[in-house]
Design an enzyme around this catalytic site. Structure first.
Site, PDB file in Angstrom:
ATOM      1  N   HIS A   1      -1.584  -1.714  15.172  1.00 30.45           N
ATOM      2  CA  HIS A   1      -0.148  -1.713  15.472  1.00 30.45           C
ATOM      3  C   HIS A   1       0.212  -2.807  16.471  1.00 30.45           C
ATOM      4  O   HIS A   1       1.281  -3.425  16.365  1.00 30.45           O
ATOM      5  CB  HIS A   1       0.296  -0.358  16.031  1.00 30.45           C
ATOM      6  CG  HIS A   1       0.602   0.658  14.986  1.00 30.45           C
ATOM      7  ND1 HIS A   1       1.574   0.480  14.029  1.00 30.45           N
ATOM      8  CD2 HIS A   1       0.063   1.876  14.748  1.00 30.45           C
ATOM      9  CE1 HIS A   1       1.623   1.538  13.242  1.00 30.45           C
ATOM     10  NE2 HIS A   1       0.712   2.403  13.655  1.00 30.45           N
TER      11      HIS A   1
ATOM     12  N   HIS B   1      -6.738   1.869  14.135  1.00 28.62           N
ATOM     13  CA  HIS B   1      -5.365   2.087  13.670  1.00 28.62           C
ATOM     14  C   HIS B   1      -4.358   1.707  14.758  1.00 28.62           C
ATOM     15  O   HIS B   1      -3.387   0.986  14.497  1.00 28.62           O
ATOM     16  CB  HIS B   1      -5.191   3.561  13.270  1.00 28.62           C
ATOM     17  CG  HIS B   1      -3.851   3.908  12.739  1.00 28.62           C
ATOM     18  ND1 HIS B   1      -3.628   4.182  11.411  1.00 28.62           N
ATOM     19  CD2 HIS B   1      -2.643   4.039  13.348  1.00 28.62           C
ATOM     20  CE1 HIS B   1      -2.344   4.467  11.227  1.00 28.62           C
ATOM     21  NE2 HIS B   1      -1.732   4.386  12.391  1.00 28.62           N
ATOM     22  N   GLU B   2      -4.594   2.173  15.981  1.00 30.27           N
ATOM     23  CA  GLU B   2      -3.642   1.894  17.071  1.00 30.27           C
ATOM     24  C   GLU B   2      -3.673   0.423  17.476  1.00 30.27           C
ATOM     25  O   GLU B   2      -2.621  -0.169  17.738  1.00 30.27           O
ATOM     26  CB  GLU B   2      -3.906   2.810  18.265  1.00 30.27           C
ATOM     27  CG  GLU B   2      -3.744   4.294  17.961  1.00 30.27           C
ATOM     28  CD  GLU B   2      -2.488   4.652  17.182  1.00 30.27           C
ATOM     29  OE1 GLU B   2      -1.431   4.018  17.382  1.00 30.27           O
ATOM     30  OE2 GLU B   2      -2.549   5.576  16.345  1.00 30.27           O
TER      31      GLU B   2
ATOM     32  N   CYS C   1       0.495   7.650   9.031  1.00 26.48           N
ATOM     33  CA  CYS C   1       1.037   6.991  10.212  1.00 26.48           C
ATOM     34  C   CYS C   1       2.402   7.574  10.533  1.00 26.48           C
ATOM     35  O   CYS C   1       3.206   7.822   9.625  1.00 26.48           O
ATOM     36  CB  CYS C   1       1.153   5.486   9.938  1.00 26.48           C
ATOM     37  SG  CYS C   1       1.814   4.533  11.319  1.00 26.48           S
ATOM     38  N   LEU C   2       2.671   7.763  11.813  1.00 28.10           N
ATOM     39  CA  LEU C   2       3.976   8.266  12.235  1.00 28.10           C
ATOM     40  C   LEU C   2       5.105   7.328  11.830  1.00 28.10           C
ATOM     41  O   LEU C   2       6.242   7.764  11.650  1.00 28.10           O
ATOM     42  CB  LEU C   2       3.992   8.480  13.754  1.00 28.10           C
ATOM     43  CG  LEU C   2       3.004   9.507  14.305  1.00 28.10           C
ATOM     44  CD1 LEU C   2       3.064   9.521  15.829  1.00 28.10           C
ATOM     45  CD2 LEU C   2       3.252  10.883  13.722  1.00 28.10           C
TER      46      LEU C   2
ATOM     47  N   GLY D   1      -2.421   9.411  17.756  1.00 28.13           N
ATOM     48  CA  GLY D   1      -2.256   8.173  18.501  1.00 28.13           C
ATOM     49  C   GLY D   1      -0.874   7.618  18.243  1.00 28.13           C
ATOM     50  O   GLY D   1      -0.163   8.053  17.331  1.00 28.13           O
TER      51      GLY D   1
ATOM     52  N   GLN E   1       5.795   1.431  17.886  1.00 30.76           N
ATOM     53  CA  GLN E   1       6.267   2.554  17.091  1.00 30.76           C
ATOM     54  C   GLN E   1       7.474   3.256  17.711  1.00 30.76           C
ATOM     55  O   GLN E   1       8.105   4.080  17.061  1.00 30.76           O
ATOM     56  CB  GLN E   1       5.141   3.560  16.856  1.00 30.76           C
ATOM     57  CG  GLN E   1       4.047   3.006  15.965  1.00 30.76           C
ATOM     58  CD  GLN E   1       2.975   4.028  15.727  1.00 30.76           C
ATOM     59  OE1 GLN E   1       2.003   4.101  16.474  1.00 30.76           O
ATOM     60  NE2 GLN E   1       3.147   4.823  14.680  1.00 30.76           N
TER      61      GLN E   1
END
Length: 193
Positions: free
Chosen positions: A150, A146-147, A104-105, A49, A54
């Site tokens: 953000h 999680h998304e 996480c990215l 995701g 991000q």
């Protein structure tokens, strides 16, 4: 294909609540390009995701997808078809939680354990402006949480209850992956996706 640079922890855009998208704006070339770029960037990075902050865009747009390529990195995650979430609203449905090991990215190379609700209701608009209202459970519920975090200016590190669980990817692979994947497979079998 446009892969945008990822924004990493410490950049203020990750800590600011993202702005909602007006329904009339969804069909615009700018928003459709943002969606395509998010998909391309997520896939290039091997993520399950990604959210617009991000890549430095403070808008309420996020993507979730778990396919065969993603499952090479996350074999415990059930499949999620490509899902574009615009202005998502997430509601926890029960008190149950499960400890998930997440990364996480935007926090490269680091993972940690945190509680995630086992069942959530998610309401959103897709890339065509169609409204969705669905229940997500298990590990999939964690991905959506999680998304959505953000979009509220929250990164997974904020939810890690015990910082002693923080580990590099290398040490996660070496010391923690096998036990976590065994435990999480039992969780998936018990609660579903």
């Amino acid at each position: 294909m446009t892969v945008r640079p990822l924004v990493h922890i410490g950049d203020p855009v990750l800590r600011a609540p993202a702005s909602p998208v007006d329904a009339e704006e969804i069909a615009s070339a700018d928003l459709q390009t943002l969606i395509t770029d998010l998909i391309d960037t997520m896939r290039a990075a091997g993520g399950a995701g990604i959210a617009a902050p991000q890549i430095g865009v403070s808008r309420q747009v996020a993507i979730a997808e778990v396919d065969d390529h993603t499952r090479a990195r996350y074999p415990y995650k059930p499949p999620i078809p490509l899902t574009v979430l615009i202005n998502p609203v997430l509601t926890v449905l029960d008190e149950g939680t499960e400890t998930i090991n997440e990364g996480c990215l935007s926090v490269p190379g680091l993972r940690g354990e945190l509680p995630r609700a086992t069942a959530v209701r998610v309401q959103w608009l897709d890339q065509d402006g169609v409204a969705h209202d669905e229940t997500r459970r298990g590990v999939t519920a964690g991905t959506f949480q999680h998304e959505c975090d953000h979009l509220a200016g929250i990164v997974f590190l904020d939810r890690v209850a015990d910082t002693r669980t923080l580990t590099t990817w290398e040490n996660y692979d070496r010391y923690h992956r096998a036990a976590f994947e065994e435990r999480i497979a039992a969780y998936v079998a018990r609660v579903g996706a």
